[in-house]
Design a protein around this motif. Sequence first.
Motif, PDB file in Angstrom:
ATOM      1  N   VAL A  89     -30.588  36.652  -5.003  1.00  0.00           N
ATOM      2  CA  VAL A  89     -31.939  36.841  -5.701  1.00  0.00           C
ATOM      3  C   VAL A  89     -31.926  36.443  -7.158  1.00  0.00           C
ATOM      4  O   VAL A  89     -32.769  35.863  -7.783  1.00  0.00           O
ATOM      5  N   VAL A  90     -30.483  36.490  -7.784  1.00  0.00           N
ATOM      6  CA  VAL A  90     -30.413  36.105  -9.235  1.00  0.00           C
ATOM      7  C   VAL A  90     -30.559  34.619  -9.226  1.00  0.00           C
ATOM      8  O   VAL A  90     -31.377  33.976 -10.101  1.00  0.00           O
ATOM      9  N   ALA A  91     -30.036  33.794  -8.075  1.00  0.00           N
ATOM     10  CA  ALA A  91     -30.237  32.319  -8.144  1.00  0.00           C
ATOM     11  C   ALA A  91     -31.752  31.955  -8.200  1.00  0.00           C
ATOM     12  O   ALA A  91     -32.248  31.136  -8.836  1.00  0.00           O
ATOM     13  N   ALA A  92     -32.424  32.706  -7.176  1.00  0.00           N
ATOM     14  CA  ALA A  92     -33.614  32.454  -6.887  1.00  0.00           C
ATOM     15  C   ALA A  92     -34.669  32.658  -8.207  1.00  0.00           C
ATOM     16  O   ALA A  92     -35.548  31.932  -8.345  1.00  0.00           O
ATOM     17  N   MET A  93     -34.279  33.774  -8.766  1.00  0.00           N
ATOM     18  CA  MET A  93     -35.138  34.323  -9.824  1.00  0.00           C
ATOM     19  C   MET A  93     -35.092  33.357 -11.019  1.00  0.00           C
ATOM     20  O   MET A  93     -36.059  32.962 -11.665  1.00  0.00           O
ATOM     21  N   LEU A  94     -34.062  32.818 -11.391  1.00  0.00           N
ATOM     22  CA  LEU A  94     -33.786  32.061 -12.460  1.00  0.00           C
ATOM     23  C   LEU A  94     -34.531  30.573 -12.068  1.00  0.00           C
ATOM     24  O   LEU A  94     -35.015  29.953 -13.008  1.00  0.00           O
ATOM     25  N   LYS A  95     -34.239  30.027 -10.813  1.00  0.00           N
ATOM     26  CA  LYS A  95     -34.949  29.011 -10.620  1.00  0.00           C
ATOM     27  C   LYS A  95     -36.158  28.883 -10.707  1.00  0.00           C
ATOM     28  O   LYS A  95     -37.088  28.236 -11.249  1.00  0.00           O
ATOM     29  N   GLU A  96     -36.899  30.093 -10.337  1.00  0.00           N
ATOM     30  CA  GLU A  96     -38.365  30.423 -10.462  1.00  0.00           C
ATOM     31  C   GLU A  96     -38.773  30.364 -11.820  1.00  0.00           C
ATOM     32  O   GLU A  96     -39.991  30.062 -12.289  1.00  0.00           O
ATOM     33  N   GLU A  97     -38.183  30.857 -12.718  1.00  0.00           N
ATOM     34  CA  GLU A  97     -38.351  31.047 -14.044  1.00  0.00           C
ATOM     35  C   GLU A  97     -38.247  29.762 -14.905  1.00  0.00           C
ATOM     36  O   GLU A  97     -38.543  29.391 -15.928  1.00  0.00           O
ATOM     37  N   GLY A  98     -37.604  28.681 -14.088  1.00  0.00           N
ATOM     38  CA  GLY A  98     -37.625  27.193 -14.670  1.00  0.00           C
ATOM     39  C   GLY A  98     -36.197  26.881 -15.229  1.00  0.00           C
ATOM     40  O   GLY A  98     -36.192  25.828 -15.820  1.00  0.00           O
ATOM     41  N   TYR A  99     -35.332  27.675 -14.884  1.00  0.00           N
ATOM     42  CA  TYR A  99     -33.982  27.510 -15.406  1.00  0.00           C
ATOM     43  C   TYR A  99     -33.473  26.159 -14.774  1.00  0.00           C
ATOM     44  O   TYR A  99     -33.675  25.769 -13.586  1.00  0.00           O
ATOM     45  N   ASP A 100     -32.280  25.500 -15.428  1.00  0.00           N
ATOM     46  CA  ASP A 100     -31.481  24.294 -14.787  1.00  0.00           C
ATOM     47  C   ASP A 100     -30.470  25.210 -13.875  1.00  0.00           C
ATOM     48  O   ASP A 100     -29.327  25.462 -14.504  1.00  0.00           O
ATOM     49  N   VAL A 101     -30.724  25.523 -12.587  1.00  0.00           N
ATOM     50  CA  VAL A 101     -29.794  26.445 -12.101  1.00  0.00           C
ATOM     51  C   VAL A 101     -28.827  25.605 -11.180  1.00  0.00           C
ATOM     52  O   VAL A 101     -29.001  24.612 -10.625  1.00  0.00           O
ATOM     53  N   VAL A 102     -27.501  26.027 -11.402  1.00  0.00           N
ATOM     54  CA  VAL A 102     -26.293  25.271 -10.577  1.00  0.00           C
ATOM     55  C   VAL A 102     -25.743  26.549  -9.636  1.00  0.00           C
ATOM     56  O   VAL A 102     -25.104  27.424 -10.249  1.00  0.00           O
TER      57      VAL A 102
END
Length: 376
Positions: free
Chosen positions: A32-45
Amino acid sequence: MLDKSLNSLGFAKPPSETRVVVAMSGGVDSSVVAAMLKEEGYDVVGVTLQLYDHGAALAKKGACCAGRDIHDARRVAETMGFPHYVLDYENTFREAVIEEFADSYLAGATPVPCIRCNERVKFKDLLATAKDLNADCMATGHYIQRKVGAAPELHRATDPNRDQSYFLFSTTPEQLDYLRFPLGHLASKAETRALAAKYGLLVADKPDSQDICFVPNGSYADVILKLRPEAADPGEIVDLEGRVLGNHNGVIHYTVGQRKGLGVGGLAEPLYVLRLDPENRRVVVGPKSALATRRVPIREVNWLGDLPFDAGEHHIEVKVRSTKPPRPAIIRPISATEAEVELLDPEDGVSAGQACVFYEPGSTRVLGGGWIWRGR
């Protein structure tokens, strides 16, 4: 008050220019943390550590394995569209966590390997990897809060039933500056699962892990016996006067405070394990009243308070086991990393190898903690 010039992770730039490494275990929380940050537009790895091989001798047949968790993490990354890497940390994990776990039990202690894993692997090696990837920060699915005062502070999670502060007391100020915990403010685990469903994650209904990851069937003794066969050496069960009451098949089958399964019967009152004497292969038992402990020696102190730890006494609250609420205590420092803790109300079952975690009275703030290091 939230500074509107900063993004949700605390950086003065757009999310798209903010790289965040998410430590992904394959469970619902970190997903959920990864999905949440990706949805907010962050450059997620996303990064997943392979810590152990459940196909080897450390797992119960049919238990959920490391391979399944890695697969689940990878599916989340594919669903949300961000890169995902798997790092082989089996040797590091075995040396830094599992071997010490076995040796601590053999020495008569009751270790907490989840704390050592956070301290020595996740918040050390994985955090260094995040920096190597030029990430601005690293996020995890832990239920704890990071708040910024004069400097970043560690606080208990909003949901007391999910709070993981006991297992994160050794987080240093330097690590806290780099870490983020996006789930700590949620009111319940149900909110996390609702978010997982919202993002269409297949792990939304995945059960929480209940055991130590490398002890999936809850049998510590089985793991230790595979690593240290000598742990099964038999010995005596004695009372406080040294009278032999029975025999045992290894001190690793006992923990301080244990009542059931002692192998001693026909006595007038219930007996409890008071301490373990591995050197003489003895289990010392006695009445419940003898379990009460007021003074607790600690070492390897990690201090997150504002004043220097060894500046004087600290009147705070402490937890000496994860399942108990904080209790009033006085900490008397011996050095910058050692102290004696006086519990104002004696506690039963205090054991070497457990953590003693510090809390600010009347607040959610975590002030650090140390390791209980000496038997009764």
